[in-house]
Enzyme design. Structure first.
Site, PDB file in Angstrom:
ATOM      1  N   HIS A   7      42.538  40.570  37.892  1.00  0.00           N
ATOM      2  CA  HIS A   7      43.362  41.087  36.798  1.00  0.00           C
ATOM      3  C   HIS A   7      43.727  42.541  37.018  1.00  0.00           C
ATOM      4  O   HIS A   7      43.115  43.230  37.828  1.00  0.00           O
ATOM      5  CB  HIS A   7      42.684  40.917  35.430  1.00  0.00           C
ATOM      6  N   HIS A  79      42.617  49.946  35.660  1.00  0.00           N
ATOM      7  CA  HIS A  79      41.937  49.492  36.873  1.00  0.00           C
ATOM      8  C   HIS A  79      42.529  48.186  37.385  1.00  0.00           C
ATOM      9  O   HIS A  79      43.254  47.500  36.671  1.00  0.00           O
ATOM     10  CB  HIS A  79      40.420  49.348  36.670  1.00  0.00           C
ATOM     11  N   GLU A 130      37.559  47.446  40.106  1.00  0.00           N
ATOM     12  CA  GLU A 130      36.484  46.586  39.617  1.00  0.00           C
ATOM     13  C   GLU A 130      36.327  45.437  40.611  1.00  0.00           C
ATOM     14  O   GLU A 130      37.320  44.879  41.089  1.00  0.00           O
ATOM     15  CB  GLU A 130      36.861  46.040  38.226  1.00  0.00           C
TER      16      GLU A 130
END
Ligand code: CO
Length: 134
Positions: A7, A79, A130
């Site tokens: 994502h 992020h 991440e």
């Protein structure tokens, strides 16, 4: 080592307004807001055919995205999340290469119920990364 883009997260100050942009202007499939007090954010999940976008709004007094929004009043890309098969092996490889892992370096259970780690933006071309074990 990294796999699919899981994502992209966008920090926003008004998640209802941001949801309307994605739903009404961009025609995306937008979830209801989901408060995640343990992460200090409210999240909206947007499913795209090949990945997800997450809208993050600060929740509570110590939200990890509060500082980011002080600097980016209109919101902004916060992020990117890449999938890895083995998060401990990935962490150890990155640490050996000199990358900084945020926090205590131990994976936490993220917004999708899977182990995640965050990597310092200064080591990754200015973007907070991440890693999520899938
Ligand atoms: Co994320």
């Amino acid at each position: 080592m990294i796999g699919r883009l899981n994502h992209i997260a966008i920090a926003v100050t008004d998640i209802a307004a941001a949801s309307a942009v994605y739903r009404d202007m961009l025609g995306a499939n937008v979830s209801a807001p989901l408060p995640q007090p343990e992460h200090g954010v409210t999240v909206v999940f947007i499913e795209l055919p090949n990945t997800k976008v997450e809208l993050l709004e600060p929740l509570g007094a110590h939200s990890p995205i509060a500082k980011f929004l002080e600097k980016n009043a209109d919101g902004g890309m916060h992020h990117v999340c890449y999938e890895v098969n083995d998060i401990i092996a990935a962490r150890d490889r990155l640490k050996a290469a000199g990358a900084r892992v945020l926090g205590d370096g131990e994976p936490k259970i993220g917004a999708h119920g899977k182990p995640v780690l965050f990597l310092h933006p200064k080591d990754f071309c200015g973007a907070l990364v991440e890693l999520e074990q899938v």
